[in-house]
Design a protein around this motif. Structure first.
Motif, short mmCIF file in Angstrom:
data_model
loop_
_atom_site.label_atom_id
_atom_site.label_comp_id
_atom_site.label_asym_id
_atom_site.label_seq_id
_atom_site.Cartn_x
_atom_site.Cartn_y
_atom_site.Cartn_z
N VAL B 9 0.86 -1.18 0.00
CA VAL B 9 0.00 0.00 0.00
C VAL B 9 0.89 1.23 0.00
O VAL B 9 1.72 1.40 0.90
CB VAL B 9 -0.94 0.00 1.23
N THR B 10 0.76 2.05 -1.02
CA THR B 10 1.59 3.26 -1.12
C THR B 10 0.71 4.47 -1.32
O THR B 10 -0.39 4.37 -1.87
CB THR B 10 2.56 3.16 -2.30
N LEU B 11 1.20 5.61 -0.88
CA LEU B 11 0.44 6.86 -1.09
C LEU B 11 0.45 7.20 -2.57
O LEU B 11 1.45 7.01 -3.26
CB LEU B 11 1.08 7.99 -0.29
N ARG B 12 -0.69 7.70 -3.06
CA ARG B 12 -0.74 8.13 -4.46
C ARG B 12 0.20 9.30 -4.70
O ARG B 12 0.49 10.09 -3.80
CB ARG B 12 -2.17 8.57 -4.82
N GLU B 13 0.66 9.39 -5.93
CA GLU B 13 1.48 10.52 -6.39
C GLU B 13 0.79 11.83 -6.01
O GLU B 13 -0.41 11.98 -6.22
CB GLU B 13 1.58 10.41 -7.91
N SER B 43 3.00 -2.57 4.18
CA SER B 43 2.92 -3.85 3.48
C SER B 43 2.25 -4.86 4.40
O SER B 43 2.34 -4.76 5.62
CB SER B 43 4.31 -4.33 3.07
N PHE B 44 1.55 -5.80 3.79
CA PHE B 44 0.85 -6.83 4.54
C PHE B 44 1.17 -8.18 3.93
O PHE B 44 1.01 -8.37 2.73
CB PHE B 44 -0.67 -6.58 4.50
N ARG B 45 1.68 -9.08 4.76
CA ARG B 45 1.95 -10.45 4.31
C ARG B 45 0.87 -11.37 4.84
O ARG B 45 0.46 -11.22 5.99
CB ARG B 45 3.30 -10.92 4.88
N MET B 46 0.44 -12.30 4.03
CA MET B 46 -0.60 -13.23 4.49
C MET B 46 -0.53 -14.50 3.66
O MET B 46 0.09 -14.54 2.59
CB MET B 46 -1.97 -12.58 4.34
N ASP B 47 -1.19 -15.55 4.17
CA ASP B 47 -1.38 -16.77 3.39
C ASP B 47 -2.84 -16.82 2.98
O ASP B 47 -3.72 -16.60 3.81
CB ASP B 47 -1.03 -18.00 4.24
N ILE B 48 -3.08 -17.10 1.70
CA ILE B 48 -4.45 -17.15 1.21
C ILE B 48 -4.74 -18.54 0.65
O ILE B 48 -3.98 -19.05 -0.18
CB ILE B 48 -4.71 -16.06 0.14
N ASP B 49 -5.84 -19.11 1.15
CA ASP B 49 -6.26 -20.43 0.68
C ASP B 49 -7.07 -20.24 -0.61
O ASP B 49 -8.11 -19.59 -0.59
CB ASP B 49 -7.11 -21.09 1.77
N ALA B 50 -6.56 -20.77 -1.73
CA ALA B 50 -7.25 -20.59 -3.02
C ALA B 50 -6.90 -21.74 -3.94
O ALA B 50 -6.01 -22.54 -3.65
CB ALA B 50 -6.86 -19.26 -3.64
N GLU B 51 -7.62 -21.81 -5.07
CA GLU B 51 -7.42 -22.90 -6.02
C GLU B 51 -6.12 -22.74 -6.79
O GLU B 51 -5.51 -23.71 -7.23
CB GLU B 51 -8.57 -22.91 -7.03
N SER B 52 -5.74 -21.50 -7.04
CA SER B 52 -4.51 -21.25 -7.80
C SER B 52 -3.88 -19.96 -7.29
O SER B 52 -4.51 -19.19 -6.57
CB SER B 52 -4.83 -21.10 -9.28
N GLU B 53 -2.65 -19.73 -7.70
CA GLU B 53 -1.99 -18.50 -7.26
C GLU B 53 -2.70 -17.27 -7.81
O GLU B 53 -2.82 -16.26 -7.12
CB GLU B 53 -0.52 -18.50 -7.71
N SER B 54 -3.20 -17.34 -9.05
CA SER B 54 -3.86 -16.15 -9.60
C SER B 54 -5.16 -15.87 -8.86
O SER B 54 -5.53 -14.70 -8.65
CB SER B 54 -4.08 -16.29 -11.11
N ALA B 62 -8.82 -7.69 -3.98
CA ALA B 62 -10.13 -7.25 -3.50
C ALA B 62 -10.05 -6.84 -2.04
O ALA B 62 -10.59 -5.80 -1.62
CB ALA B 62 -11.14 -8.37 -3.68
N LEU B 63 -9.35 -7.65 -1.26
CA LEU B 63 -9.17 -7.40 0.16
C LEU B 63 -8.39 -6.08 0.39
O LEU B 63 -8.72 -5.29 1.27
CB LEU B 63 -8.38 -8.60 0.68
N ALA B 64 -7.38 -5.88 -0.44
CA ALA B 64 -6.55 -4.68 -0.32
C ALA B 64 -7.37 -3.43 -0.58
O ALA B 64 -7.26 -2.42 0.13
CB ALA B 64 -5.38 -4.74 -1.31
N GLU B 65 -8.22 -3.51 -1.58
CA GLU B 65 -9.04 -2.36 -1.97
C GLU B 65 -10.08 -2.06 -0.88
O GLU B 65 -10.33 -0.91 -0.56
CB GLU B 65 -9.75 -2.69 -3.29
N ARG B 66 -10.69 -3.13 -0.33
CA ARG B 66 -11.80 -2.92 0.61
C ARG B 66 -11.35 -2.66 2.03
O ARG B 66 -12.03 -1.97 2.79
CB ARG B 66 -12.71 -4.15 0.62
N LEU B 67 -10.21 -3.26 2.43
CA LEU B 67 -9.90 -3.27 3.85
C LEU B 67 -8.54 -2.66 4.18
O LEU B 67 -8.38 -2.00 5.20
CB LEU B 67 -9.94 -4.72 4.34
N LEU B 68 -7.57 -2.88 3.32
CA LEU B 68 -6.21 -2.51 3.70
C LEU B 68 -5.78 -1.13 3.22
O LEU B 68 -4.76 -0.62 3.67
CB LEU B 68 -5.21 -3.56 3.17
N SER B 69 -6.53 -0.53 2.31
CA SER B 69 -6.11 0.78 1.81
C SER B 69 -7.29 1.73 1.74
O SER B 69 -8.44 1.32 1.80
CB SER B 69 -5.50 0.63 0.41
N ASN B 70 -6.96 2.99 1.65
CA ASN B 70 -7.94 4.04 1.39
C ASN B 70 -7.76 4.46 -0.06
O ASN B 70 -6.83 5.19 -0.38
CB ASN B 70 -7.67 5.20 2.35
#
Lengths: 84, 84
Positions: B9-13, B43-54, B62-70
Motif C-alpha cells: 500500500v503506497t500513497l498516491r502521487e 505492506s501486509f503479508r498473508m497466506d491465502i487459501d485458493a485454487e490457484s496462485e492467480s 479485492a481485500l486490499a481495496e476494501r480493507l487494507l487501503s484508502n
C-alpha cells in the motif's frame, strides 16, 4: 546516477503483531475466508544517488538498519525498485 | 492450497507524505547523503487459501481495496510472496 530502492521492514518471527491480528479477525465478517498469518509491515521507497545499483542497495541496507527499523524486533531488507 | 501473498500500500502521487519527508530531512545529519523522494508505505503479508496462485492474488487485490487501503489517497497492489 539515481537508483530506485525499496526497503521492506517486517516484524521478526515471534514478535506480536496486534495490527495484523486485528485485520485477520475482521476478515470473516467482511466475507473474506481462508486468509491466515496476516502480518503488517512497513515499506520505504526512495531514490539513492550511487555509483552502481549494488552500492545503492548497500547504502539502503545501512540506512534501513540505522534509521528505518528497530533491529531488536524488526527485519529490514533492501531491494531494487526498478520496474520491468 | 495456501499461497503466500504480499499487499503493498503506497500513497498516491501528489499526496503529502509527512513521514517520508521527516525521514528525508533527518538523513544528512546522520551522514546519509544523496537520498531523495523518500515515501513511506505499508505492506501486509498473508497466506491465502485458493485454487490457484492467480485466484489468491485476485482475492488479495479485492481485500486490499476494501480493507487494507484508502483508495482515495492510496494505491494497493498484490504480489506473490513465494520465495525463490
Amino acid at each position: 546516477m539515481n537508483y530506485p530502492v525499496i526497503v521492506d521492514v517486517t516484524l521478526r518471527e515471534g514478535i506480536a503483531d496486534p495490527e495484523g491480528a486485528t485485520i485477520e479477525r475482521a476478515l470473516p465478517a467482511l466475507g473474506f475466508v481462508g486468509v491466515s498469518h496476516m502480518r503488517a509491515g512497513k515499506s520505504f521507497r526512495m531514490d539513492i544517488d550511487a555509483e552502481s545499483e549494488s552500492a545503492a542497495l548497500e547504502k539502503a541496507a545501512a540506512l534501513a538498519e540505522r534509521l528505518l527499523s528497530n533491529p531488536v524486533i524488526e527485519n529490514a531488507s533492501a531491494r531494487s525498485g526498478a520496474k520491468g
